[in-house]
Design a protein around this motif. Structure first.
Motif, PDB file in Angstrom:
ATOM      1  N   ASP A 257      -9.556  -1.998  -3.307  1.00 23.41           N
ATOM      2  CA  ASP A 257      -9.745  -2.040  -1.858  1.00 23.41           C
ATOM      3  C   ASP A 257      -9.999  -3.477  -1.395  1.00 23.41           C
ATOM      4  OD1 ASP A 257      -9.357   0.655  -1.547  1.00 23.41           O
ATOM      5  OD2 ASP A 257     -11.502   1.162  -1.623  1.00 23.41           O
TER       6      ASP A 257
ATOM      7  N   ASN B 183      -6.791  -5.511  -1.656  1.00 22.53           N
ATOM      8  CA  ASN B 183      -5.865  -5.240  -0.545  1.00 22.53           C
ATOM      9  C   ASN B 183      -6.264  -6.024   0.705  1.00 22.53           C
ATOM     10  OD1 ASN B 183      -4.220  -3.480  -1.985  1.00 22.53           O
ATOM     11  ND2 ASN B 183      -5.365  -1.654  -1.396  1.00 22.53           N
ATOM     12  N   SER B 184      -7.545  -6.052   0.986  1.00 26.52           N
ATOM     13  CA  SER B 184      -8.028  -6.770   2.185  1.00 26.52           C
ATOM     14  C   SER B 184      -7.774  -8.266   2.060  1.00 26.52           C
ATOM     15  CB  SER B 184      -9.524  -6.506   2.381  1.00 26.52           C
ATOM     16  OG  SER B 184      -9.774  -5.132   2.582  1.00 26.52           O
TER      17      SER B 184
ATOM     18  N   THR C  72      -1.398  -2.280  -3.290  1.00 23.78           N
ATOM     19  CA  THR C  72      -1.129  -0.916  -3.763  1.00 23.78           C
ATOM     20  C   THR C  72      -0.019  -0.211  -2.991  1.00 23.78           C
ATOM     21  OG1 THR C  72      -2.942  -0.114  -2.362  1.00 23.78           O
ATOM     22  CG2 THR C  72      -3.459  -0.596  -4.664  1.00 23.78           C
TER      23      THR C  72
END
Length: 558
Positions: free
Chosen positions: A215, A218-219, A230
């Motif tokens: 997560d 991704n940011s 992803t």
């Protein structure tokens, strides 16, 4: 000399010394030992040697970097290469081992004709040269960064070491050296991965723990102008993802330097167990690569995000000296990162440094950095040696002694084989200094060529008795010619301008189309021409089924 250079030198000297010692103790004086190690390699050792031969500089150095920047789409390399190995182990290797010849050209020569043998030998040389270019360049990258040696001289040093131990003992020397190289490369790959996983997640199992950072990764990726890690199909169209995966898979099953490994065991059963052990050894690295890519990318982006260009981490300056990392001179703060120099990002990072730079980026101690450098060299040299042996055997065994000196003795055969290997190394060094693409991409081109040339001829030769020499020869020429032509069309090589891919099909994926073209042409031409002789069809049956007299003894012998 820095602490990293000292430790790198120590590990390289120790590992190179071990390779040379093994080579000297394994030297041979007969062709059977030179080409197939006398059919005397134990199963587990052969599995480790296959693993080392398999896990080239592309797997060790470049694959995790490609996964880092391609994200989900980078799984094409994992699926293609591992899936192809399973295909090879189950579909082809036992039958080829039962045939009992030294090389793939020998198999197709016996199965089809001398013309097909010659075409196959030429194709083996082309594929192996393309593949070995990536290995030589990978070795040069290691020397360039960690010992401050110019990439050109780094390639030459790696080539000299390979030449010594490959020429001394051929397959026997290469096999036992590769067992040592596998040990070095897998330790060098796993130790940093486990250490980084422990530091970042508290769980020292990278294959499990890297999911915890996705997560955040991704940011960071979006914030610095990259695609979501992803998300699928962000870097390539879906059709190209499928074709590249397929090209890598069937190209794997047709690679001559991997297939020849199954000739070195004592029995057919031994070749099957070698496949099992090799898959286990390969899985140790391949299941770790996505974690290495994710952890390294996260550390990289987090370390440079919003950082003034005059306060960047020390690894940026270290790798900038090699030309594989560059900072935009017009940028004051790093707000964008890319692996594409044409993107104009504030920081440009070459895919091929991610694994080698991972310990530095994560702040691990110098001994681990040096160990990773030795592992990268082990990966590059292990595969290069196997490829050079294929080139040597194709030139000497399948061409020279078939058409020039048919009655040459063992001594002359060995001499010519070694001369051919020396010539191959010289050409590989020249090409390795200026490769056409990233290491893993160059390797992918070789897989595409193998897919479009060898795979249909071998599969149809084993499983379709009606396939004949005219069909196989035509299919191989058309399939390989089509694939090479498309690669030249879409790549900027030999001074030619690059063109946009047709229908989104990349040069890495065209091998799958070339294989289909090969298969269709082979089938059509075979059906339009006379069937093979009866003794050929009987030979095909003999490798697929045990004879009635041996059925009872099959469990004991093979």
């Amino acid at each position: 000399m820095s602490e990293i250079q000292i430790w790198t030198t120590i590990f390289i000297v120790l590992s190179f010394g071990a390779y040379m010692t093994i080579a000297w103790r394994s030297r041979v004086r007969e062709t059977e030992g030179f080409y197939v190690a006398g059919h005397g390699v134990p199963t587990i050792a052969n599995g480790a040697a296959i693993g080392a031969d398999w896990m080239s500089a592309a797997s060790f150095i470049s694959m995790a970097g490609l996964i880092a920047f391609l994200g989900y789409d980078g799984s094409i390399y994992l699926m293609g290469w591992t899936g192809g190995y399973v295909l090879l182990a189950l579909l082809l290797a036992p039958y080829l081992r039962k045939w009992g010849k030294y090389t793939v050209p020998e198999f197709v020569g016996d199965r089809y004709s001398e013309l097909v043998r010659t075409i196959s030998a030429v194709a083996a040389v082309i594929v192996s040269f393309t593949y070995v270019v990536g290995q030589m360049n990978g070795g040069g990258i290691v020397f360039s960064r960690f010992l401050n040696v110019d990439i050109t001289y780094g390639v030459i040093i790696a080539a000299v070491v390979i030449f010594v131990y490959a020429v001394l003992g051929g397959m026997k020397s290469i096999t036992w050296t590769q067992v040592a190289q596998y040990t070095v490369l897998i330790i060098a790959y796993l130790i940093p991965a486990v250490a980084v996983a422990q530091v970042m997640t508290g769980i020292p199992i990278p294959q499990v723990s890297f999911g915890q950072i996705l997560d955040g990764l991704n940011s960071l990726s979006v914030e610095l102008g990259l695609e979501v890690f992803t998300d699928p199909f962000t870097s390539r169209p879906m059709i190209d993802i499928f074709l590249v995966t397929m090209a890598l898979m069937i190209g794997t099953a047709g690679l001559p330097h991997v297939i020849i490994r199954f000739y070195t065991t004592k029995t057919v059963r031994g070749s099957r167990w070698s496949a099992f052990w090799a898959l286990f050894f390969i899985a140790l690295l391949y299941t770790t690569a996505p974690a290495v890519g994710a952890f390294t990318k996260f550390n990289l982006l987090q370390g440079v995000n919003g950082t003034p260009t005059d306060q960047l981490p020390s690894w940026v300056e270290n790798w900038a000296a090699t030309g594989l990392v560059s900072v935009n001179q017009n940028a004051d703060v790093i707000n964008s990162v890319s692996n594409d120099p044409a993107a104009g990002a504030d920081l440009t990072v070459n895919n091929d440094i991610l694994v080698l730079a991972s310990p530095e980026i994560a702040g691990l101690p110098a001994p681990i950095v040096g160990l990773v450098a030795a592992g990268g060299l082990a990966a590059a040299m292990s595969t290069a040696a196997g490829l050079l042996l294929v080139i040597s055997s194709s030139v000497s065994h399948d061409i020279y002694f078939r058409y020039v000196r048919t009655h040459a003795g063992d001594h002359e055969r060995l001499l010519v084989g070694r001369i051919a290997m020396a010539a191959a190394i010289v050409v590989a060094v020249i090409a390795g200094i200026n490769p056409p693409a990233f290491v893993a991409q160059v390797v992918a081109f070789a897989f595409g060529m193998a897919a479009s040339s060898f795979f249909p001829a071998i599969v149809l030769g084993i499983f379709w008795k009606r396939c004949n020499a005219i069909g196989a020869a035509t299919g191989m020429i058309v399939g390989l010619g089509f694939t090479i032509a498309y690669m030249l069309y879409t790549l900027e090589v030999f001074g030619l301008a690059a063109h946009d891919p047709i229908l989104g099909v990349s040069p890495e994926g065209i091998g799958a189309v070339g294989a289909l073209v090969n298969a269709v042409v082979t089938v059509v031409v075979s059906l339009m021409t006379p069937p093979p002789a009866r003794h050929i069809t009987e030979m095909v049956e003999s490798i697929r089924y045990p004879s009635p007299r041996r059925t009872q003894a099959a469990g004991a012998g093979e």
